[in-house]
Design an enzyme around this catalytic site. Structure first.
Site, PDB file in Angstrom:
ATOM      1  N   GLY A   1      88.331 -10.875  52.767  1.00 18.08           N
ATOM      2  CA  GLY A   1      87.937 -11.848  53.794  1.00 18.08           C
ATOM      3  C   GLY A   1      86.925 -11.346  54.797  1.00 18.08           C
ATOM      4  N   SER A   2      86.187 -10.286  54.454  1.00 16.55           N
ATOM      5  CA  SER A   2      85.228  -9.788  55.449  1.00 16.55           C
ATOM      6  C   SER A   2      84.084 -10.775  55.679  1.00 16.55           C
ATOM      7  CB  SER A   2      84.689  -8.410  55.050  1.00 16.55           C
ATOM      8  OG  SER A   2      83.857  -8.502  53.922  1.00 16.55           O
ATOM      9  N   ASN A   3      83.692 -11.503  54.657  1.00 17.39           N
ATOM     10  CA  ASN A   3      82.643 -12.529  54.854  1.00 17.39           C
ATOM     11  C   ASN A   3      83.165 -13.691  55.701  1.00 17.39           C
ATOM     12  OD1 ASN A   3      80.011 -11.978  53.374  1.00 17.39           O
ATOM     13  ND2 ASN A   3      81.529 -11.395  51.835  1.00 17.39           N
TER      14      ASN A   3
ATOM     15  N   ARG B   1      93.358 -25.586  36.095  1.00 16.43           N
ATOM     16  CA  ARG B   1      92.333 -25.397  37.139  1.00 16.43           C
ATOM     17  C   ARG B   1      92.053 -26.711  37.849  1.00 16.43           C
ATOM     18  NH1 ARG B   1      89.679 -20.569  36.794  1.00 16.43           N
ATOM     19  NH2 ARG B   1      89.783 -19.557  34.785  1.00 16.43           N
TER      20      ARG B   1
ATOM     21  N   ARG C   1      87.841 -17.592  41.628  1.00 13.36           N
ATOM     22  CA  ARG C   1      88.275 -18.614  40.677  1.00 13.36           C
ATOM     23  C   ARG C   1      87.042 -19.395  40.222  1.00 13.36           C
ATOM     24  NH1 ARG C   1      92.833 -18.231  38.600  1.00 13.36           N
ATOM     25  NH2 ARG C   1      92.894 -20.468  38.213  1.00 13.36           N
TER      26      ARG C   1
ATOM     27  N   ASN D   1      78.193 -20.514  47.786  1.00 13.13           N
ATOM     28  CA  ASN D   1      78.918 -19.337  47.287  1.00 13.13           C
ATOM     29  C   ASN D   1      78.122 -18.083  47.624  1.00 13.13           C
ATOM     30  OD1 ASN D   1      80.868 -17.864  45.713  1.00 13.13           O
ATOM     31  ND2 ASN D   1      79.372 -17.739  44.055  1.00 13.13           N
TER      32      ASN D   1
ATOM     33  N   HIS E   1      77.546 -14.255  46.229  1.00 10.91           N
ATOM     34  CA  HIS E   1      77.765 -13.514  44.985  1.00 10.91           C
ATOM     35  C   HIS E   1      77.132 -12.116  45.108  1.00 10.91           C
ATOM     36  CE1 HIS E   1      78.486 -12.972  40.704  1.00 10.91           C
ATOM     37  NE2 HIS E   1      77.285 -12.410  40.661  1.00 10.91           N
TER      38      HIS E   1
ATOM     39  N   SER F   1      73.501 -12.687  46.779  1.00 14.36           N
ATOM     40  CA  SER F   1      72.830 -13.995  46.779  1.00 14.36           C
ATOM     41  C   SER F   1      73.755 -15.034  47.391  1.00 14.36           C
ATOM     42  CB  SER F   1      72.530 -14.448  45.340  1.00 14.36           C
ATOM     43  OG  SER F   1      71.827 -13.460  44.607  1.00 14.36           O
TER      44      SER F   1
ATOM     45  N   VAL G   1      78.564 -21.772  36.260  1.00 12.82           N
ATOM     46  CA  VAL G   1      78.973 -20.680  37.163  1.00 12.82           C
ATOM     47  C   VAL G   1      77.777 -19.814  37.592  1.00 12.82           C
ATOM     48  CG1 VAL G   1      80.405 -18.596  37.328  1.00 12.82           C
ATOM     49  CG2 VAL G   1      81.265 -20.592  36.121  1.00 12.82           C
ATOM     50  N   ASP G   2      77.658 -19.592  38.901  1.00 13.14           N
ATOM     51  CA  ASP G   2      76.646 -18.713  39.492  1.00 13.14           C
ATOM     52  C   ASP G   2      75.210 -19.119  39.150  1.00 13.14           C
ATOM     53  OD1 ASP G   2      78.703 -17.177  40.590  1.00 13.14           O
ATOM     54  OD2 ASP G   2      78.745 -15.785  38.898  1.00 13.14           O
TER      55      ASP G   2
ATOM     56  N   GLU H   1      75.710  -8.902  52.821  1.00 15.29           N
ATOM     57  CA  GLU H   1      76.306 -10.251  52.754  1.00 15.29           C
ATOM     58  C   GLU H   1      76.605 -10.776  54.154  1.00 15.29           C
ATOM     59  OE1 GLU H   1      78.489 -10.236  48.392  1.00 15.29           O
ATOM     60  OE2 GLU H   1      79.724  -9.779  50.142  1.00 15.29           O
TER      61      GLU H   1
HETATM   62  C1  GAR Z   1      82.026 -10.365  48.134  1.00 13.51           C
HETATM   63  O1  GAR Z   1      81.309  -9.209  47.791  1.00 13.51           O
HETATM   64  C2  GAR Z   1      81.524 -11.549  47.344  1.00 13.51           C
HETATM   65  O2  GAR Z   1      80.161 -11.487  47.054  1.00 13.51           O
HETATM   66  C3  GAR Z   1      82.344 -11.398  46.071  1.00 13.51           C
HETATM   67  O3  GAR Z   1      83.615 -11.031  46.523  1.00 13.51           O
HETATM   68  C4  GAR Z   1      83.474 -10.234  47.694  1.00 13.51           C
HETATM   69  C5  GAR Z   1      84.441 -10.743  48.732  1.00 13.51           C
HETATM   70  O4  GAR Z   1      84.484  -9.886  49.827  1.00 13.51           O
HETATM   71  N1  GAR Z   1      82.349 -12.597  45.321  1.00 13.51           N
HETATM   72  C6  GAR Z   1      82.359 -12.631  43.989  1.00 13.51           C
HETATM   73  O5  GAR Z   1      82.389 -11.634  43.296  1.00 13.51           O
HETATM   74  C7  GAR Z   1      82.343 -14.022  43.387  1.00 13.51           C
HETATM   75  N2  GAR Z   1      82.071 -13.943  41.999  1.00 13.51           N
HETATM   76  P1  GAR Z   1      85.234 -10.298  51.148  1.00 13.51           P
HETATM   77  O6  GAR Z   1      86.597 -10.827  50.700  1.00 13.51           O
HETATM   78  O7  GAR Z   1      85.368  -9.054  51.930  1.00 13.51           O
HETATM   79  O8  GAR Z   1      84.429 -11.360  51.828  1.00 13.51           O
END
Ligand code: GAR
Length: 191
Positions: A7-9, A61, A87, A104, A106, A133, A141-142, A171
């Site tokens: 959850g840092s983002n 899903r 997911r 999203n 990525h 990105s 996806v992506d 990010e």
């Molecule tokens: C992030 O690096 C994000 O880009 C990645 O998960 C991490 C979550 O970090 N997402 C993916 O890989 C999606 N395919 P966070 O929980 O610290 O925000």
């Protein structure tokens, strides 16, 4: 926001929205799918409402995404950010919102290294540069339109942990302003 992991983002965006000069958007809800995830603990610390919608409680899903969609609609949410949501999401959720309302983050320079192991894949491939990105979510996806990217150099000393830390740093810089720009755009177009 939807998050599965640390959850840092999520925290970076909450803090960005709380800065005095940023009034256009509020992170009003965090949805998590893993009961013990770090994102949930951050939400509690930051005072952001959170809800667990655990995919393990659903038969498909689509049913999981329908439950998420219902919750988002009930809360009148108009911009959804997947921040470490590990997911694959379905048309149940994607088609419930206007185009461009789901974003999203990525951990690669898309279109390179799509999928759930982007950092490991970049290390395996031996590339000297990767990154992150922010893109709009589409059914593939992506693959949605890319809104922002940042590069990260890979050195010989890098392992998964160090590269992940460098990517996270970037990010946290690129995601919040893009989300805010998108929120402004939605506010102008939909009132
Ligand atoms: C992030 O690096 C994000 O880009 C990645 O998960 C991490 C979550 O970090 N997402 C993916 O890989 C999606 N395919 P966070 O929980 O610290 O925000």
């Amino acid at each position: 926001m939807l998050a599965s992991g640390s959850g840092s983002n999520f925290e970076a965006l909450v803090n960005y929205c709380r800065r005095k000069d940023v009034l256009v958007a509020t992170v009003c809800l965090l949805i998590v799918n893993n009961p013990g995830c770090g994102a949930k603990a951050r939400a509690e610390r930051l005072g952001i409402p959170w809800i667990l919608i655990n995919h393990r409680d659903f038969d498909s899903r689509e049913l999981h995404d329908a439950a998420i969609t219902n919750t988002l609609k009930k809360e009148n949410i108009d911009l959804v950010v997947l921040a470490g949501w590990m997911r694959i999401i379905t048309s149940e959720l994607i088609n419930a919102f206007p185009k461009g309302s789901l974003l999203n983050i990525h951990p690669s320079l898309l279109p390179a290294f799509k999928g759930g192991a982007a950092i490991a894949d970049a290390l395996l491939a031996g590339v000297v540069k990767t990154g992150c990105s922010v893109h709009e979510v589409v059914l593939v996806v992506d693959a949605g339109p890319i809104l922002a990217q940042a590069e990260v150099l890979i050195t010989k000393a890098d392992d998964h942990e160090s590269l992940s830390a460098k990517i996270h740093q970037q990010e946290h810089l690129i995601l919040p302003p893009i989300v805010l720009a998108k929120a402004r755009h939605l506010a102008q177009n939909y009132g």
